[in-house]
Design an enzyme around this catalytic site. Sequence first.
Site, mmCIF file in Angstrom:
data_model
loop_
_atom_site.group_PDB
_atom_site.id
_atom_site.type_symbol
_atom_site.label_atom_id
_atom_site.label_comp_id
_atom_site.label_asym_id
_atom_site.label_seq_id
_atom_site.Cartn_x
_atom_site.Cartn_y
_atom_site.Cartn_z
ATOM 1 N N GLU A 277 0.827 -1.210 0.000
ATOM 2 C CA GLU A 277 0.000 0.000 0.000
ATOM 3 C C GLU A 277 0.860 1.258 0.000
ATOM 4 O O GLU A 277 0.521 2.247 -0.656
ATOM 5 C CB GLU A 277 -0.943 -0.005 1.201
ATOM 6 C CG GLU A 277 -2.153 0.898 1.004
ATOM 7 C CD GLU A 277 -3.341 0.417 1.816
ATOM 8 O OE1 GLU A 277 -3.981 -0.555 1.383
ATOM 9 O OE2 GLU A 277 -3.617 0.997 2.874
ATOM 10 N N GLU A 280 2.081 1.765 -3.456
ATOM 11 C CA GLU A 280 0.993 2.289 -4.308
ATOM 12 C C GLU A 280 0.791 3.789 -4.070
ATOM 13 O O GLU A 280 0.661 4.570 -5.012
ATOM 14 C CB GLU A 280 -0.288 1.516 -3.980
ATOM 15 C CG GLU A 280 -1.434 1.747 -4.949
ATOM 16 C CD GLU A 280 -2.677 0.928 -4.561
ATOM 17 O OE1 GLU A 280 -2.642 0.197 -3.547
ATOM 18 O OE2 GLU A 280 -3.684 1.048 -5.291
ATOM 19 N N CYS A 298 -8.575 -2.508 3.247
ATOM 20 C CA CYS A 298 -8.542 -3.732 4.061
ATOM 21 C C CYS A 298 -9.866 -4.016 4.765
ATOM 22 O O CYS A 298 -10.105 -5.134 5.181
ATOM 23 C CB CYS A 298 -7.386 -3.720 5.046
ATOM 24 S SG CYS A 298 -7.084 -2.147 5.807
ATOM 25 N N SER A 318 -7.481 1.334 -2.940
ATOM 26 C CA SER A 318 -6.227 0.593 -3.119
ATOM 27 C C SER A 318 -6.481 -0.783 -3.726
ATOM 28 O O SER A 318 -7.464 -1.456 -3.409
ATOM 29 C CB SER A 318 -5.558 0.423 -1.749
ATOM 30 O OG SER A 318 -4.548 -0.535 -1.821
ATOM 31 N N LYS A 353 -15.906 -10.041 6.930
ATOM 32 C CA LYS A 353 -14.815 -10.877 6.415
ATOM 33 C C LYS A 353 -15.362 -12.190 5.863
ATOM 34 O O LYS A 353 -14.760 -12.812 5.002
ATOM 35 C CB LYS A 353 -13.782 -11.162 7.506
ATOM 36 C CG LYS A 353 -12.907 -9.965 7.859
ATOM 37 C CD LYS A 353 -11.759 -9.770 6.887
ATOM 38 C CE LYS A 353 -10.980 -8.502 7.198
ATOM 39 N NZ LYS A 353 -10.156 -8.053 6.068
ATOM 40 N N GLU A 356 -16.136 -11.268 2.426
ATOM 41 C CA GLU A 356 -14.899 -11.059 1.667
ATOM 42 C C GLU A 356 -14.285 -12.413 1.274
ATOM 43 O O GLU A 356 -13.885 -12.611 0.119
ATOM 44 C CB GLU A 356 -13.892 -10.264 2.512
ATOM 45 C CG GLU A 356 -12.584 -9.991 1.783
ATOM 46 C CD GLU A 356 -11.554 -9.256 2.654
ATOM 47 O OE1 GLU A 356 -11.045 -8.231 2.215
ATOM 48 O OE2 GLU A 356 -11.262 -9.718 3.768
ATOM 49 N N GLU A 361 -13.264 -13.022 -6.503
ATOM 50 C CA GLU A 361 -11.897 -12.532 -6.755
ATOM 51 C C GLU A 361 -10.845 -13.322 -5.975
ATOM 52 O O GLU A 361 -9.684 -13.334 -6.367
ATOM 53 C CB GLU A 361 -11.762 -11.058 -6.328
ATOM 54 C CG GLU A 361 -12.559 -10.057 -7.137
ATOM 55 C CD GLU A 361 -13.919 -9.755 -6.522
ATOM 56 O OE1 GLU A 361 -14.525 -10.660 -5.910
ATOM 57 O OE2 GLU A 361 -14.389 -8.613 -6.673
ATOM 58 N N CYS A 497 -11.343 -2.267 13.922
ATOM 59 C CA CYS A 497 -11.657 -3.699 14.125
ATOM 60 C C CYS A 497 -11.827 -4.083 15.589
ATOM 61 O O CYS A 497 -12.483 -5.075 15.887
ATOM 62 C CB CYS A 497 -10.560 -4.568 13.547
ATOM 63 S SG CYS A 497 -10.417 -4.403 11.793
#
Length: 558
Positions: A277, A280, A298, A318, A353, A356, A361, A497
């Site tokens: 990151e 980037e 994230c 990102s 999550k 996710e 992907e 979190c």
Amino acid sequence: KEYIMIDGIPVEINGEKNLLELIRKAGIKLPTFCYHSELSIYGACRMCMVENEWGGLDAACSTPPKAGTSIKTNTERLQKYRKMILELLLANHCRDCTTCNNNGKCKLQDLAMRYNISRIRFPNTSPEPDVDDSSLCITKDKSKCILCGDCVRVCSEVQNVGAIDFAYRGSKMTISTVFDKPIAQSSCVGCGQCALACPTGAIVVKDDTRKVWKEIYDKNTRVSVQIAPAVRVALGKELGLNDGENAIGKIVAALRRMGFDDIFDTSTGADLTVLEESAELLKRIKEGKNDMPLFTSCCPAWVNYCEKFYPELLPHVSTCRSPMQMFASIIKEEYSTSSKRLVHVAVMPCTAKKFEAAREEFKVNGVSNVDYVLTTQELIQMIKESGIVFSELEPEAIDMPFGTYTGAGVIFGVTGGVTEAVLRRVVSDKSPTSFRSLAYTGVRGMKGVKEASVMYGDRKLRIAVVSGLKNASDLIERIKSGEHYDLVEVMACPGGCINGGGQPFVQSEEREKRGKGLYSADKLCNIKSSEENPLMMTLYKGILKGRVHELLHVDYAS
Ligand code: HC1
Ligand code: SF4
């Protein structure tokens, strides 16, 4: 000084917004279902009624404290009144408590015990279970809903999503999605904040524990597990530790006893994320592509929110996979030659999550890199099922070959942590004093919106850190009307979190203790900056050689 007499004792008023706060300050546990200090006042449950000096009844949550007055919180009339409310709720409640997912954690159950309800004087209108199991993140059962509206207010006021609302009137009133569609087809982003706020078992975290036990007991599987940063500081209350105490060593020991084969720490994955990151970010700056900020990626509920509400921003999110996903692709690669079927589990503070992990992907040949996500609540459940006396466990270390992580990785679990970790990577001065000063740039603390600026060469990097999706959307509107930032960290859950939808519910003070717990875990790490993690070099020269994009990145915009 100004006082109110509460049950005959003078209590000083010190900025409390309502009588309820003052009563609680006086050490009286006044019951409520629908009061949350961070939400608007709904005043519907009437459990917090108090008797004023003229014999009238006031709801403490919606009455401002008035100096010189006197109230009573515990009279015969109030006792009767509270019992009646509880009996009415229970009469119309699915009472399969012993098999309810929320058994032992339910406020209704707790108050029924506290008020000694052993008999219900009203006809039993208890509805049949009415379960919406469509979401990968949460399970909703209308038959257990007491219409306190906590979920509705969290979803709209804190998260600005509004996936659920009151529908119909009178006895037909219910909490529902638009057109009563399954929750998976609504605008829900899976953050789980509604489950955290729900006082009963009406909205709970999706339970995947049985599936994971089955994999553990299967002799033909090799089951690896990674533990997210925020989990280690949230087991306290439930398992006999102090709030915010770092329990990573005990968690590792417990997972090993439960039968997991390889145990790792998501903080290692977070170190990878920091490297990718920050590269980037610097590339964008170098190329002058900084009309819009780089948004972190994230937090899966934030990604979902962006996809549903701000798709035009996706090119600025990102391309880094989350630490969980980066690490999972590495782990699956490392063990790809194993003779056993590989199963990878991630223990996360987060309900989103689960969504996710199931995204297309992140599948290779149709198989998810992360096969199952267990939330902290589910981990606690499994530890209890195992009969492990957690508080007495001897702490153990995570496994090789991925045995190292840095303090930068650990602080990912608290709002501002991702940013601070990236800044440690980006600044040229890597001295302890320089890192200490980063902590004071404004990135730390529980505020929902924070701003910081740091010099990169002769350029000032402007950074915003937000947690709570309402705060994110307010910031996005400001950016759209011209405000400039280089980096924006978004975490969907207020505080990050540590307050994820899959964590045990705590009040805001205890939430802070969890944050502090992560910062002290950082202090304990002798390596503070991700690029100094020796494992990183090994990975980039080994598994990652020529495959960085394939294994560590994703394009949510395509
Ligand atoms: Fe998080 Fe993250 S910090 S998203 O909050 O980037 O869930 O703890 O594991 O992936 O590391 C969650 C926490 C977590 C990822 C990391
Ligand atoms: Fe709203 Fe989050 Fe609950 Fe979905 S999971 S209904 S977005 S609070």
